[in-house]
Design an enzyme around this catalytic site. Structure first.
Site, short mmCIF file in Angstrom:
data_model
loop_
_atom_site.label_atom_id
_atom_site.label_comp_id
_atom_site.label_asym_id
_atom_site.label_seq_id
_atom_site.Cartn_x
_atom_site.Cartn_y
_atom_site.Cartn_z
N HIS A 128 0.82 -1.21 0.00
CA HIS A 128 0.00 0.00 0.00
C HIS A 128 0.86 1.26 0.00
O HIS A 128 1.88 1.34 0.67
CB HIS A 128 -1.01 0.00 1.15
N GLU A 138 -5.31 1.92 2.06
CA GLU A 138 -5.22 0.71 2.87
C GLU A 138 -5.42 1.02 4.34
O GLU A 138 -6.02 0.23 5.09
CB GLU A 138 -3.85 0.04 2.68
N GLU A 139 -4.92 2.19 4.77
CA GLU A 139 -5.01 2.55 6.18
C GLU A 139 -6.45 2.79 6.63
O GLU A 139 -6.72 2.87 7.84
CB GLU A 139 -4.15 3.77 6.49
N HIS A 197 2.42 4.24 13.10
CA HIS A 197 1.39 5.28 13.03
C HIS A 197 1.70 6.48 13.92
O HIS A 197 0.80 7.16 14.42
CB HIS A 197 0.01 4.71 13.36
N ASP A 201 5.98 2.07 7.42
CA ASP A 201 4.61 1.66 7.07
C ASP A 201 4.00 2.66 6.10
O ASP A 201 3.30 3.56 6.52
CB ASP A 201 3.78 1.57 8.36
#
Length: 456
Positions: free
Chosen positions: A242, A288-289, A420, A254
């Site tokens: 992603h 995606e998140e 995150h 990420d």
């Protein structure tokens, strides 16, 4: 002499047993030897720069995402691919206000849950006496309750809290990283919800004023694709990662690391794209998140014929976690039936075997992880019956002493303490882990581009 020396050096760095040197691994070996960690890191730095220039994140709809997309498409086009995109509709959630001020005048950092109700609540603050999954867990007269995550969903906690007369819920993670706060969705919540750090969650008391204000709107992002010019159109091997980040950080481990490694794999495959037996489709997902929005939309919009042509899907996430473990998704639960872990669709066990081979040829240890341990873009493919597999470096789980002995790092700490968080930047990348995972990735892509037999 230089050629001989290079061959000898390659053999030392990437030992390949004689039995493995067969016709179906020629491309796997070429790609795994040719991918460059330096070139992949150039893309990682470009994504980090995009986040910094775009307001601190690369979330869908943000300038950082657009700049990331432009870099990605530019690299793929220069390598000789025709890049295509798919529009992806989604519900955007914009936070206008998220504030908590205690009666003592302290300002507490709160992150409003996505898609939760708005509120302004003034009153008593109290921690729950247990998990927060039952009304009896909440002290009488509580206006703002504080509960740990886990044991049940956030939505279930709000139902229990509402029955106890609570007007808003704060949730914290019992994590070793005391000051991290992770924003999540709260779909189905019947109360306003926000997230706080463990430190604040364990110390809040007294009273305060909580203000949470957010709104949803229709928006559009994109999935980005590049595929080989050669290969059978009815035998498609998909490899994806992603492109977006969460809204509270730059998203470099990420998932810029995985995207960069996959782009580098695509670049090295490009000179061979007319020689592959199976068509290779590289996918870079949007949103995606927000729970696999881009990949779910893609799968849902395939015709039965298009879906049947997808032989397998490979996914990568957080491959350079600073406290990493080399995890490969376990596609077949037959080796631990007592655990009851979910298995992938038929053929996923073979996908797992090829992915692990990518580490074995480097002489590197790895661990398998259950399919549900990494919730990502392989999920909609698995639901559609497509064989799936993937690898990742670890997310928020805690590294064990055994894992630290094998892989290094620090036991008792998360694999990625900046997950995150604003600190998920260049400093959060384990460069050696990225290179090792990328070589395993290139091995798997090259192997399946030549041979997609999943019968065992």
């Amino acid at each position: 002499m230089r050629i001989v020396a290079f061959v000898l050096l390659s053999a030392l760095l990437f030992p390949v047993p004689v039995a493995a040197t067969t016709s179906n691994t020629w491309l796997a070996q070429r790609l795994s030897h040719s991918v460059s960690t330096r070139d992949a890191m150039a893309s990682v730095r470009a994504f980090d720069a995009a986040a910094r220039a775009g307001g601190g994140n690369r979330a869908p709809g943000s300038p950082g995402f657009q700049m990331s997309r432009e870099h990605l498409e530019g690299v793929l086009e220069r390598a000789g691919y025709r890049v295509t995109t798919q529009s992806v509709p989604y519900r955007e959630f914009t936070v206008d206000t998220e504030s908590l001020i205690t009666s003592a005048g302290a300002r507490v950092r709160v992150l409003m849950a996505q898609y939760a109700p708005s509120t302004r609540v003034e009153g008593s603050i109290a921690r729950v006496t247990a998990s927060g999954c039952a009304p009896a867990d909440y002290p009488p007269g509580t206006a703002i309750a504080v509960a740990p995550s886990g044991a049940c969903t956030t939505a279930a906690k709000t139902i229990a809290a509402s029955e106890a007369g609570v007007r808003a819920l704060l949730v914290y993670d019992p994590s070793p990283v005391a000051d991290s706060v992770i924003r999540r969705q709260a779909t189905g919540a019947v109360l306003p919800v926000a997230f706080v750090s463990r430190r604040d969650g364990e110390s809040l008391s007294g009273s305060g004023v909580l203000e949470l204000s957010g709104r949803s709107s229709d928006a559009t992002t994109v999935n980005v694709f590049a595929e080989t010019a050669g290969g059978r159109a009815d035998h498609v091997v998909m490899a994806g990662a992603h492109l977006d980040s969460g809204e509270d950080g730059p998203g470099i481990n990420d998932n810029a690391t995985s995207v960069s490694a996959l782009v580098e794999t695509a670049v090295r495959l490009a000179p061979h794209q007319h020689r592959v037996e199976n068509r290779v489709r590289f996918a870079f997902w949007g949103a995606e998140e927000l729970i696999n929005v881009g990949s779910t939309h893609y799968v849902a919009t395939r015709t039965p014929e298009e879906l049947a042509a997808i032989r397998l899907y490979l996914n990568w996430e957080l491959i350079a976690s600073p406290n990493f473990v080399r995890f490969v998704v376990d596609g077949d639960d037959s080796d631990h039936p007592d655990v009851g872990a979910p298995a992938g669709p038929p053929g996923s066990g073979v996908v797992e075997a090829v992915l692990t081979r990518g580490y074995r040829v480097q002489g590197l240890p790895f661990r398998t992880a259950d399919l549900g341990d990494i919730r990502s873009d392989q999920e909609p493919f698995a639901r559609a019956g497509v064989p799936v597999g993937g690898a990742f470096g670890g997310v928020r789980g805690i590294k064990t002493a055994d894992e630290a002995a094998v892989f290094g790092g620090v036991a008792g700490q998360p694999y990625d303490p900046c997950y995150h968080q604003p600190c998920d930047d260049l400093s959060n990348v384990h460069v050696r882990a990225l290179g090792e995972a990328m070589r395993a990735m290139a091995w798997a892509v090259g192997r399946f581009a030549v041979d997609d037999d999943l019968d065992g």
